[in-house]
Design an enzyme around this catalytic site. Structure first.
Site, PDB file in Angstrom:
ATOM      1  N   SER A  36       0.843  -1.186   0.000  1.00  0.00           N
ATOM      2  CA  SER A  36       0.000   0.000   0.000  1.00  0.00           C
ATOM      3  C   SER A  36       0.879   1.238   0.000  1.00  0.00           C
ATOM      4  CB  SER A  36      -0.907   0.007   1.238  1.00  0.00           C
ATOM      5  OG  SER A  36      -1.715  -1.147   1.290  1.00  0.00           O
ATOM      6  N   ASP A  71       8.473  -8.729  13.144  1.00  0.00           N
ATOM      7  CA  ASP A  71       8.474 -10.154  13.488  1.00  0.00           C
ATOM      8  C   ASP A  71       7.464 -10.404  14.603  1.00  0.00           C
ATOM      9  OD1 ASP A  71       9.026 -12.796  13.869  1.00  0.00           O
ATOM     10  OD2 ASP A  71      11.047 -12.506  14.671  1.00  0.00           O
ATOM     11  N   VAL A 103       5.780 -13.654  14.964  1.00  0.00           N
ATOM     12  CA  VAL A 103       5.595 -15.078  15.242  1.00  0.00           C
ATOM     13  C   VAL A 103       6.935 -15.713  15.593  1.00  0.00           C
ATOM     14  CG1 VAL A 103       4.734 -17.274  14.361  1.00  0.00           C
ATOM     15  CG2 VAL A 103       3.691 -15.133  13.589  1.00  0.00           C
ATOM     16  N   ASP A 104       6.952 -16.494  16.655  1.00  0.00           N
ATOM     17  CA  ASP A 104       8.175 -17.193  17.052  1.00  0.00           C
ATOM     18  C   ASP A 104       7.980 -18.703  16.974  1.00  0.00           C
ATOM     19  OD1 ASP A 104       9.749 -14.907  17.598  1.00  0.00           O
ATOM     20  OD2 ASP A 104       8.678 -14.636  19.486  1.00  0.00           O
TER      21      ASP A 104
END
Length: 704
Positions: free
Chosen positions: A189, A263, A265-266
């Site tokens: 976008s 980040d 998500v682990d």
């Protein structure tokens, strides 16, 4: 998995209490006002009544599209959307989304917002009840407020990248470093905020709102105006089936959102007990894994459906999955919060920067580009980022045996990369790095922020490079006309790293490769403008977006340089493609790229990573048509006389082929024009084409 009796009873009691709390909406107090382009302006005394009208109007324009989101919300996507939908259903069960929402529905939502949700749900259910032939799945309705919020949670998990990570469970596992590209081709976008100093009158603050969404189907933009006597007066775009505008302007402020590369998500590899596969090592002791059997139903061919079954294990980190390379757990903040819908509601109603920022704190994802009538401009690299131990490489797979990698808290908005009223007077984001957002003398420095934020300071796409150049060339002022030209710009910058391969092609010897000599000359002499008249732009579209991307070679966030054999293969493919489908070796972009819907067929311009973005796909006849890009364009100006709005939308505001508003905005976009909108109720009523209450027969007009 079978729910314990006490939990099952608790869910029933919660649902019963929720329904008792809903106040029946009086639909005769609601006005849905349709303008010349069919955009719905919804007026009512209360926010809840406006929400009812929104649900009804959106259903009139795109009920089938709305239901795609509700299939995901209620765990029935696999039955209708195939394996891709089943992935959502699987994630929803694995992360206990229904239980999360039911548990926190009363606790986390204010009474005012619960009334808003109740109003929306009543409108949705009323439409479904009176239009049963349009319902895709008999189990979808009636919907509850909790169901709708589950849709918001699932959208959050998609935007934070969790759905994609779960998808990798069914592939090679999580044994490799998770260094995913932050700027995917065709996804993105544009947002640009300009302070008063940039206006020719010195009194106007402006914001470009330009989300690049799918042009139809799930994720496409619905334009609407919501206005109540309780302080809600907002115009903007929302996803079909959602309750709040995600990109919008009210009388005081405006917001644009863009996807970022944080980040969220682990991934943890658990150490399993060799003597007992149901145990894992954590903080010096063996802990029990809690097994859960997940079953999702998925369509595999027409009406044929099968059950997909998988056992997962709940760990201290979250759901754990057995793969060929070990046992891995996933942890994501978006699976712990349900407040995004109310945050959007509060932002829609905010009257100043302080109220907006308070509502925006710990919003789960996306950059915010903001401007208001007080000449405040603001940008934040936003998201629900955990407070992590900096001793670990968080983009890699983490050790799942220590509380040192188990985070429980999140950063506040002030901890993130943000800018407020820079001296340069402008802020922008095109899904590029947040460390380049204004003049180079004022950009933030990566060394001042934790590396585990994950924001890549090197990601600078074509749109960002071009916008930087245009701002330097235009300064210190930018007329309204130039502002519009900037948005529809189709120039690829000369210093584009992702277009570096063009320089290599220009060096190829025409005499050594006579079969593609004409294409080499064409691309060598090209001015890199993606206009409809350009034959070189047409050739590039086939070469890159079809040949290179189909082979997994085209990544617009990295340096694209290949070997000579790859270049020659691509050029020969391009020439053969054009000869096969168009019977000539070269085709203008406007003949190759067409804006098609219903009976409308127009020449188009653009490219996936220019400011006038378009992501195309080829049809059987070889013609490319856009599937994603400028789904919504909105120019917002806060000047001496108030706020002014100019908008255009992909195709039109209706997804119904029989509607006159199915295609009535296509010419606007092709001609780079917009339509004038307003937040002023009297002005809306003066230009109204039709005014009615929800449920009123469409052939009649209700007087205002």
């Amino acid at each position: 998995m079978r729910l314990p009796v006490f939990l099952f009873c608790g869910l029933l009691l919660s649902l019963f209490a929720q329904r008792l709390s809903a106040q029946p909406i009086q639909t005769d107090r609601i006005q849905i006002v349709r303008d010349t382009f069919g955009v719905a302006h919804i007026f009512a005394p209360t926010d809840a009544e406006v929400a009812y009208g929104l649900a009804w109007a959106n259903a009139e324009d795109g009920f089938a599209t709305m239901q795609q989101l509700y299939l995901i919300a209620k765990g029935r996507a696999g039955r209708h959307q195939g394996v891709g939908g089943a992935l959502y259903d699987f994630t929803r069960q694995a992360f206990h989304v229904p239980q999360l929402v039911q548990e926190r529905y009363e606790k986390d939502q204010s009474p005012a917002f619960r009334r808003y949700v109740d109003g929306y749900v009543q409108g949705l259910n009323a439409y479904a009840a009176t239009h049963p032939k349009e319902v895709l799945d008999k189990q979808l309705f009636p919907m509850t407020g909790a169901d709708v919020l589950q849709g918001y949670v699932m959208a959050t998990l998609q935007e934070q990248g969790l759905i994609g990570q779960v998808g990798r469970v069914f592939g090679a596992g999580f044994d490799t470093v998770r260094n995913q590209p932050a700027n995917l081709p065709g996804r993105g976008s544009n947002g640009l905020a300009l302070a008063r100093k940039w206006s020719t009158d010195g009194q106007t603050t402006r914001l470009l709102i330009n989300p690049h969404q799918p042009l139809s189907g799930t994720g496409s933009v619905y334009e609407v105006h919501l206005c109540s006597d309780e302080g809600l007066n907002v115009h903007g775009g929302l996803w079909h089936g959602s309750m709040n505008a995600g990109t919008f302007a009210n009388e005081h402020l405006a917001l644009m959102t863009t996807t970022n590369g944080l980040d969220f998500v682990d991934v943890y590899q658990l150490r399993v007990n060799p003597a007992n596969a149901r145990q894992y090592w954590f903080d010096g002791a063996w802990r029990e894994l809690q097994p859960e059997r997940i079953r999702v139903k998925t369509k595999i061919w027409k009406f044929l459906k099968i059950n997909l079954k998988r056992t997962i294990y709940q760990s201290v980190y979250g759901p754990a999955f057995r793969t060929k390379t070990g046992l891995f757990a996933l942890r994501c903040g978006g699976a712990m919060r349900i407040g995004i819908a109310e945050q959007l509601y509060r932002m829609n109603k905010a009257r100043n920067f302080s109220e907006f920022k308070r509502a925006a704190n710990q919003f789960p994802f996306e950059n915010f580009v903001y401007a208001d009538k007080s000449d405040t401009i603001f940008l934040v690299n936003n998201g629900l980022v955990p407070r992590r131990n900096p001793a670990y490489a968080w983009r890699a797979t983490l050790p799942g045996d220590t509380s040192a990698t188990l985070w429980t808290d999140f950063h506040a908005i002030d901890d993130l990369v943000w800018y407020l009223n820079p001296r340069a007077g402008y802020l922008y984001n095109t899904n590029n790095t947040a460390f380049r957002a204004t003049d180079s003398t004022e950009n933030r420095q990566p060394r001042h922020y934790p590396a585990y934020f994950g924001e890549r300071h090197t990601v600078q796409n074509n749109r960002a490079l071009r916008l930087e150049r245009l701002m330097h060339e235009s300064g210190p002022t930018l007329s309204d006309e130039a502002f519009r030209r900037l948005k529809y710009d189709v120039q690829l910058p000369p210093d584009s790293p992702s277009m570096a391969f063009l320089d290599d092609i220009a060096q190829l010897s025409e005499s050594d490769y006579p079969d593609v000599a004409d294409l080499i000359r064409q691309l060598r002499g090209w001015d890199r403008r993606c206009v409809a008249e350009s034959e070189a732009a047409g050739s590039l579209l086939v070469l890159t977006w079809y040949f290179y991307s189909q082979k997994g070679l085209s990544n617009f966030s990295r340096l694209n340089r290949y070997d000579t054999d790859t270049y020659l293969s691509g050029l020969r493919f391009t020439k053969a493609y054009l000869n096969r489908h168009f019977r000539k070796p070269s085709v203008p972009m406007g003949e190759l790229l067409r804006y098609r819907r219903g009976s409308v067929d127009l020449p188009l311009f653009g490219y996936p990573d220019v400011l006038a973005a378009v992501t195309p796909m080829p049809g059987k006849d070889g013609v490319f048509t856009p599937v994603q890009g400028d789904g919504f364009v909105m120019f917002v100006s806060f000047g001496p006389t108030g706020v002014s709005l100019e908008t255009s939308q992909a195709y039109g505001n209706s997804n119904n082929p029989g509607s006159p508003h199915y295609t009535d905005q296509m010419n606007l976009y092709v001609q780079r024009r917009t339509k004038t909108m307003t937040l002023n109720r009297a002005e809306v009523m003066r230009k109204a084409v039709r005014t009615y209450a929800p449920g009123h027969r469409s052939g009649r007009v209700k007087s205002s």
